[in-house]
Each structure stands twice: as structure tokens, then as C-alpha cells.
Design a protein around this motif. Structure first.
Motif, PDB file in Angstrom:
ATOM      1  N   ILE A 171      16.301   1.864  -5.967  1.00 26.46           N
ATOM      2  CA  ILE A 171      15.812   2.707  -6.733  1.00 26.46           C
ATOM      3  C   ILE A 171      14.120   2.733  -7.091  1.00 26.46           C
ATOM      4  O   ILE A 171      13.551   3.783  -7.007  1.00 26.46           O
ATOM      5  CB  ILE A 171      16.899   3.307  -8.068  1.00 26.46           C
ATOM      6  CG1 ILE A 171      18.626   3.324  -7.071  1.00 26.46           C
ATOM      7  CG2 ILE A 171      16.231   3.992  -8.803  1.00 26.46           C
ATOM      8  CD1 ILE A 171      19.192   3.719  -8.005  1.00 26.46           C
ATOM      9  N   ASP A 172      13.914   1.785  -7.767  1.00 25.03           N
ATOM     10  CA  ASP A 172      12.231   1.275  -7.978  1.00 25.03           C
ATOM     11  C   ASP A 172      11.714   1.446  -6.951  1.00 25.03           C
ATOM     12  O   ASP A 172      10.262   2.113  -6.872  1.00 25.03           O
ATOM     13  CB  ASP A 172      12.632   0.122  -8.915  1.00 25.03           C
ATOM     14  CG  ASP A 172      13.083   0.062 -10.250  1.00 25.03           C
ATOM     15  OD1 ASP A 172      12.943   1.154 -10.942  1.00 25.03           O
ATOM     16  OD2 ASP A 172      13.678  -1.140 -10.345  1.00 25.03           O
ATOM     17  N   LEU A 173      12.239   1.140  -5.772  1.00 28.54           N
ATOM     18  CA  LEU A 173      10.809   1.108  -4.692  1.00 28.54           C
ATOM     19  C   LEU A 173      10.962   2.685  -4.072  1.00 28.54           C
ATOM     20  O   LEU A 173       9.754   2.593  -3.828  1.00 28.54           O
ATOM     21  CB  LEU A 173      11.747   0.377  -3.791  1.00 28.54           C
ATOM     22  CG  LEU A 173      11.171  -1.415  -3.551  1.00 28.54           C
ATOM     23  CD1 LEU A 173      12.052  -2.610  -2.662  1.00 28.54           C
ATOM     24  CD2 LEU A 173       9.879  -1.735  -3.566  1.00 28.54           C
ATOM     25  N   LEU A 174      11.948   3.968  -3.867  1.00 27.20           N
ATOM     26  CA  LEU A 174      12.096   4.995  -4.058  1.00 27.20           C
ATOM     27  C   LEU A 174      11.428   5.522  -4.664  1.00 27.20           C
ATOM     28  O   LEU A 174      10.688   6.296  -4.073  1.00 27.20           O
ATOM     29  CB  LEU A 174      13.255   5.309  -3.894  1.00 27.20           C
ATOM     30  CG  LEU A 174      14.089   6.795  -3.159  1.00 27.20           C
ATOM     31  CD1 LEU A 174      13.069   6.753  -1.732  1.00 27.20           C
ATOM     32  CD2 LEU A 174      15.159   7.363  -3.252  1.00 27.20           C
TER      33      LEU A 174
ATOM     34  N   ASP B  78       8.567   3.673  -6.113  1.00 26.22           N
ATOM     35  CA  ASP B  78       7.207   4.455  -5.579  1.00 26.22           C
ATOM     36  C   ASP B  78       6.406   5.030  -4.238  1.00 26.22           C
ATOM     37  O   ASP B  78       5.663   5.031  -4.386  1.00 26.22           O
ATOM     38  CB  ASP B  78       7.119   2.709  -5.631  1.00 26.22           C
ATOM     39  CG  ASP B  78       7.277   1.541  -7.241  1.00 26.22           C
ATOM     40  OD1 ASP B  78       6.780   2.560  -8.322  1.00 26.22           O
ATOM     41  OD2 ASP B  78       7.554   0.429  -6.710  1.00 26.22           O
ATOM     42  N   LEU B  79       7.849   4.719  -3.650  1.00 26.56           N
ATOM     43  CA  LEU B  79       8.013   5.554  -2.323  1.00 26.56           C
ATOM     44  C   LEU B  79       7.366   7.100  -2.544  1.00 26.56           C
ATOM     45  O   LEU B  79       5.912   7.804  -1.715  1.00 26.56           O
ATOM     46  CB  LEU B  79       9.084   5.216  -1.199  1.00 26.56           C
ATOM     47  CG  LEU B  79       8.892   5.643   0.259  1.00 26.56           C
ATOM     48  CD1 LEU B  79       8.096   4.724   0.696  1.00 26.56           C
ATOM     49  CD2 LEU B  79       9.930   5.434   0.642  1.00 26.56           C
TER      50      LEU B  79
ATOM     51  N   LEU C  65       5.029  10.860  -0.573  1.00 20.04           N
ATOM     52  CA  LEU C  65       5.970  11.615   0.045  1.00 20.04           C
ATOM     53  C   LEU C  65       5.996  12.835  -0.768  1.00 20.04           C
ATOM     54  O   LEU C  65       6.082  13.429   0.396  1.00 20.04           O
ATOM     55  CB  LEU C  65       7.304  10.980  -0.197  1.00 20.04           C
ATOM     56  CG  LEU C  65       8.243  11.446   1.005  1.00 20.04           C
ATOM     57  CD1 LEU C  65       7.850  10.925   2.093  1.00 20.04           C
ATOM     58  CD2 LEU C  65       9.683  10.685   0.234  1.00 20.04           C
ATOM     59  N   TYR C  66       5.760  13.167  -1.577  1.00 20.06           N
ATOM     60  CA  TYR C  66       5.589  14.391  -1.870  1.00 20.06           C
ATOM     61  C   TYR C  66       4.199  14.426  -2.929  1.00 20.06           C
ATOM     62  O   TYR C  66       4.273  15.423  -4.267  1.00 20.06           O
ATOM     63  CB  TYR C  66       6.719  14.962  -2.753  1.00 20.06           C
ATOM     64  CG  TYR C  66       7.893  14.684  -2.008  1.00 20.06           C
ATOM     65  CD1 TYR C  66       8.022  15.697  -1.389  1.00 20.06           C
ATOM     66  CD2 TYR C  66       9.398  14.229  -1.809  1.00 20.06           C
ATOM     67  CE1 TYR C  66       9.125  16.271  -0.242  1.00 20.06           C
ATOM     68  CE2 TYR C  66      10.450  14.160  -1.138  1.00 20.06           C
ATOM     69  CZ  TYR C  66      10.225  15.291  -0.294  1.00 20.06           C
ATOM     70  OH  TYR C  66      11.584  15.014   0.173  1.00 20.06           O
ATOM     71  N   THR C  67       3.160  14.003  -2.466  1.00 23.63           N
ATOM     72  CA  THR C  67       1.692  14.037  -3.342  1.00 23.63           C
ATOM     73  C   THR C  67       0.792  15.378  -2.227  1.00 23.63           C
ATOM     74  O   THR C  67       0.093  15.058  -3.079  1.00 23.63           O
ATOM     75  CB  THR C  67       0.812  12.970  -3.134  1.00 23.63           C
ATOM     76  OG1 THR C  67       0.807  12.623  -1.907  1.00 23.63           O
ATOM     77  CG2 THR C  67       1.569  12.038  -4.006  1.00 23.63           C
ATOM     78  N   GLY C  68       1.267  15.930  -1.159  1.00 19.47           N
ATOM     79  CA  GLY C  68       0.464  17.035  -1.519  1.00 19.47           C
ATOM     80  C   GLY C  68       1.243  17.482  -0.188  1.00 19.47           C
ATOM     81  O   GLY C  68       1.836  16.446   0.705  1.00 19.47           O
TER      82      GLY C  68
ATOM     83  N   TYR D 232       8.468   1.288   1.919  1.00 17.04           N
ATOM     84  CA  TYR D 232       9.290   1.883   3.042  1.00 17.04           C
ATOM     85  C   TYR D 232       9.568   0.314   3.801  1.00 17.04           C
ATOM     86  O   TYR D 232      11.418   0.103   3.644  1.00 17.04           O
ATOM     87  CB  TYR D 232       9.323   2.598   4.627  1.00 17.04           C
ATOM     88  CG  TYR D 232      10.459   2.727   4.856  1.00 17.04           C
ATOM     89  CD1 TYR D 232      11.354   3.907   4.953  1.00 17.04           C
ATOM     90  CD2 TYR D 232      10.022   2.550   6.127  1.00 17.04           C
ATOM     91  CE1 TYR D 232      12.196   4.270   5.205  1.00 17.04           C
ATOM     92  CE2 TYR D 232      10.931   2.920   7.210  1.00 17.04           C
ATOM     93  CZ  TYR D 232      12.423   3.419   6.605  1.00 17.04           C
ATOM     94  OH  TYR D 232      12.981   3.754   7.469  1.00 17.04           O
ATOM     95  N   LEU D 233       8.604  -0.293   3.400  1.00 13.54           N
ATOM     96  CA  LEU D 233       9.529  -1.664   4.206  1.00 13.54           C
ATOM     97  C   LEU D 233      10.618  -2.894   2.894  1.00 13.54           C
ATOM     98  O   LEU D 233      11.251  -3.292   4.435  1.00 13.54           O
ATOM     99  CB  LEU D 233       8.458  -2.313   5.804  1.00 13.54           C
ATOM    100  CG  LEU D 233       8.259  -2.055   6.606  1.00 13.54           C
ATOM    101  CD1 LEU D 233       6.636  -2.762   7.068  1.00 13.54           C
ATOM    102  CD2 LEU D 233       8.940  -2.768   7.735  1.00 13.54           C
ATOM    103  N   ASP D 234       9.914  -2.810   2.355  1.00 14.36           N
ATOM    104  CA  ASP D 234      10.727  -2.908   1.314  1.00 14.36           C
ATOM    105  C   ASP D 234      11.813  -2.671   0.800  1.00 14.36           C
ATOM    106  O   ASP D 234      12.508  -3.830   0.470  1.00 14.36           O
ATOM    107  CB  ASP D 234       9.275  -3.773   0.372  1.00 14.36           C
ATOM    108  CG  ASP D 234       8.264  -4.103   0.582  1.00 14.36           C
ATOM    109  OD1 ASP D 234       8.411  -5.436   1.154  1.00 14.36           O
ATOM    110  OD2 ASP D 234       7.129  -4.048  -0.212  1.00 14.36           O
ATOM    111  N   LEU D 235      11.994  -1.587   0.681  1.00 13.29           N
ATOM    112  CA  LEU D 235      13.114  -1.157   0.363  1.00 13.29           C
ATOM    113  C   LEU D 235      14.103  -1.362   1.846  1.00 13.29           C
ATOM    114  O   LEU D 235      15.375  -1.973   1.333  1.00 13.29           O
ATOM    115  CB  LEU D 235      12.848   0.629   0.411  1.00 13.29           C
ATOM    116  CG  LEU D 235      14.148   1.688   0.200  1.00 13.29           C
ATOM    117  CD1 LEU D 235      14.611   0.657  -1.165  1.00 13.29           C
ATOM    118  CD2 LEU D 235      14.035   2.966   0.156  1.00 13.29           C
ATOM    119  N   GLU D 236      13.728  -1.177   3.077  1.00  7.88           N
ATOM    120  CA  GLU D 236      15.180  -1.534   4.458  1.00  7.88           C
ATOM    121  C   GLU D 236      15.127  -2.796   4.444  1.00  7.88           C
ATOM    122  O   GLU D 236      16.058  -3.382   4.158  1.00  7.88           O
ATOM    123  CB  GLU D 236      14.372  -1.115   5.870  1.00  7.88           C
ATOM    124  CG  GLU D 236      13.956   0.083   5.109  1.00  7.88           C
ATOM    125  CD  GLU D 236      15.549   1.105   5.849  1.00  7.88           C
ATOM    126  OE1 GLU D 236      16.599   0.611   6.456  1.00  7.88           O
ATOM    127  OE2 GLU D 236      15.831   1.689   5.266  1.00  7.88           O
TER     128      GLU D 236
END
Length: 351
Positions: free
Chosen positions: A199-202, A204-205, A210-213, A230-234
Motif C-alpha cells: 500500500i505504501d508503494l501504491l 508512492d506510485l 499516476l494522477y499528477t496531471g 510499479y516493479l517493486d510493488l509487483e
């Protein structure tokens, strides 16, 4: 500020001045020539004939002749040429008569024999001059209308293209989010600590990009930062089955690429490469320069089935976005490499 002549009046005065100078040259080479009379004739020629054509212009604008297509316009121009030719004859003969009346000393030549002798010639000259003027005037407006139409068409195409590009990009945000949430869901029951880390990685993602603009383009550096999260999350889901390697030419870090382009390639590598193999494998990301292009290559273990077309939100979406944004100059291709490796390669022109 000084008022400047419009292009229309510049062309009017220039055209009729050249015609009047030609008539003056004929007078000079024809024998007796009065300079003062020649100057007066020059001024009146330019003024009178400019007035005739200007009155026609007002008439044409009032009746929207400049908006007509070629065929309906020609049906109006042919009679207009003859009418203007007749007006030219009347005005020219009246001018000649008045000049003879005012400037001729002694007995005057009978004017009617002059009309019978030169009337047809003057009429033909008038038709020729008015035809040239009308064609030049209406061809200019036709060309301007075509240029305006082409610009408007191009503007509409750009608006349509940008709208399609925005729609395609908008599809990817929830797609990536859903994949990430599925990863966390798979970890919640069996590995709650790992799920919290996920969840922490998400977070950060999402924060990273992802939703910055809504920017269509993003620097390679920013795109790779998103990809690494994303790779660290996966990796929490695949564990030792997933390893990755990043090979980046540092001079390309600031080059602009399509937002979520590398991410899409990596996501495809995990979906069709790592997840289908029990042993997992290596995902290699290599970004280099080839001539005037930046070359993005993502490799994963597997074998490409050429019978299956590229479909779905991922690669098909990316291929269409590349086509729209770079007008066919960018490319996406999948290649079977030796030792059971598949390469997804994107080439984008460096602006």
C-alpha cells in the motif's frame, strides 16, 4: 499610427497604374505628346477605372459572389465581364470626348466617326482588362477560402486527435490502479505486513505520476521512477520469480516520451512473460539512442505467437497513441529473440 493601404488597394492602384503607364508609352511613341495632358490622363485613368472595379467589388461582396464555388461563379462572371466592358467603353469614350473638348485648340474632329472607328476596339480592350481583373480578384478570394478551409480542417483534425489521445491515456490510469490493487488483494490475507508495504508503494506510485496531471509527454526520468515503483510493488507478489534490470543512457533522462509508455511495456512483460512461467524470469529495460530516435526496449522471457494480434488496453492502446502523437514517425514492434526472449521495442523521434 499611420494608416496603411490594404492589399486590395495596393493591387488596385498598382495594376491600373501599370495599365495607364502602358497607354502613356503608346502615346509617347505615337508622335505628339503633351506631358501635362499625359499626367492628367494617367491620374484620371487610375482613378476612374479603379472606381469601376471597386464598385463591382462592393456589388460582389454584397451578393456573396466571393463565397461561390467555381461553376456558379463562372455563370455570373461571364455576363459581368461584358457589362463591365460596356461600362469601360462608355467611360473611356466620355473621357476622350471631354479631353478633346477641353484641351484641343482649333477645329475638332467629328466624334461620332471616331466612335464608329474605335468603339469595337475599345470594347474588346475593356473586356480583356476586366476579365483579367475579375479573374485575379476572384482567384485570390478562392485561394484564401481554400487556405482557410484547409486550416480549419487541420485544426479540427488536431482537436479530434488530441481528444482521442486524451481518451486513450485516461484508460491507462484505472488499468494500472486495478492491477496494483489486485496485487495488494493477493497479499492481504497471507502476508499482511507485505500488503501494508504494498500500500505504501501504491501511494508512492500515485504520488509520483499516476494522477499528477494530464500531460501527454513526460521525461524518461519521471517515467522510470513510476516504473520502478510499479516493479517493486509487483515484486512483492512474484517474490524471487521477478528480477529486473535497468540500462539507461544518462543523456536521455530528460527526453520526452509518451506518458505510461515504458510502464505499458513493463506491464505487458509481466503479464505475458513472468506470470506465465513457473520460474519467472528477468525483465530488462534498455533505453538508448539510435540516430534521431530514442529506442525503448523491454525484454521478458517467453515466445511471441505471431498469429495472435496485439489487442486490448495495453500494447494496442500504446500503438495508437504513438500513431496519433507522432504522426506515424514513432513505432512499436514485438520481436522474438534467441534463447526464448521477447523484445517489445518502441522508437520515438527526439524533438
Amino acid at each position: 499610427m499611420k494608416n496603411q493601404l490594404s492589399l486590395y488597394w495596393k493591387c488596385q492602384l498598382t495594376g491600373w497604374s501599370l495599365a495607364a503607364l502602358y497607354w502613356g508609352y503608346i502615346g509617347i511613341t505615337g508622335g505628339r505628346f503633351n506631358i501635362a495632358l499625359g499626367i492628367f490622363q494617367f491620374v484620371t485613368d487610375v482613378a476612374v477605372y479603379s472606381l469601376i472595379t471597386h464598385l463591382y467589388r462592393n456589388f460582389a461582396l454584397r451578393h456573396h459572389w466571393t463565397d461561390l464555388e467555381i461553376n456558379p461563379l463562372l455563370k455570373r462572371l461571364i455576363p459581368a465581364v461584358f457589362v463591365l466592358g460596356l461600362v469601360y467603353v462608355v467611360v473611356t469614350l466620355a473621357k476622350i470626348f471631354l479631353f478633346r473638348l477641353w484641351f484641343t485648340v482649333g477645329p475638332q474632329q467629328d466624334f461620332f466617326p471616331f466612335i464608329r472607328l474605335n468603339g469595337v476596339t475599345i470594347f474588346i480592350a475593356g473586356v480583356r482588362l476586366m476579365s483579367i481583373w475579375l479573374l485575379a480578384y476572384h482567384l485570390y478570394h478562392y485561394a484564401q477560402r481554400e487556405v482557410k478551409s484547409t486550416k480549419e480542417k487541420a485544426r479540427q483534425e488536431i482537436i479530434t486527435r488530441d481528444a482521442r489521445l486524451s481518451n486513450l491515456s485516461a484508460q491507462l490510469n484505472p488499468h494500472l490502479l486495478f492491477n496494483s490493487l489486485n496485487t495488494i488483494k493477493a497479499l492481504v490475507l497471507d502476508e499482511p505486513e507485505t500488503a501494508r508495504h504494498a500500500i505504501d508503494l501504491l501511494s508512492d506510485l500515485l504520488r509520483t505520476g499516476l494522477y499528477t496531471g494530464d500531460d501527454v509527454l513526460i521525461s524518461v526520468k519521471d517515467e522510470l521512477e513510476l516504473v520502478i515503483y510499479y516493479l517493486d510493488l509487483e515484486k512483492l507478489r512474484f517474490e524471487e520469480r521477478l528480477t529486473y534490470q535497468l540500462d539507461l543512457d544518462d543523456s536521455l533522462a530528460s527526453v520526452q516520451v509518451l506518458r505510461l509508455s515504458i510502464q505499458t511495456l513493463v506491464e505487458n512483460a509481466l503479464k505475458h512473460g513472468i506470470s506465465t512461467r513457473k520460474a519467472g524470469g528477468l525483465v530488462r529495460i534498455k533505453i538508448s539512442k539510435e540516430g534521431e530516435f530514442i529506442r525503448i526496449m523491454v525484454q521478458n522471457p517467453g515466445c511471441l505467437d505471431s498469429r495472435i494480434p496485439v489487442t486490448g488496453v495495453g500494447l494496442a492502446n500504446l500503438a495508437e497513441r504513438l500513431q496519433l502523437k507522432f504522426n506515424g514517425k514513432a513505432s512499436l514492434r514485438l520481436v522474438n529473440e534467441p534463447e526464448a526472449v521477447v523484445s517489445a521495442i518502441v522508437q520515438i523521434p527526439i524533438s
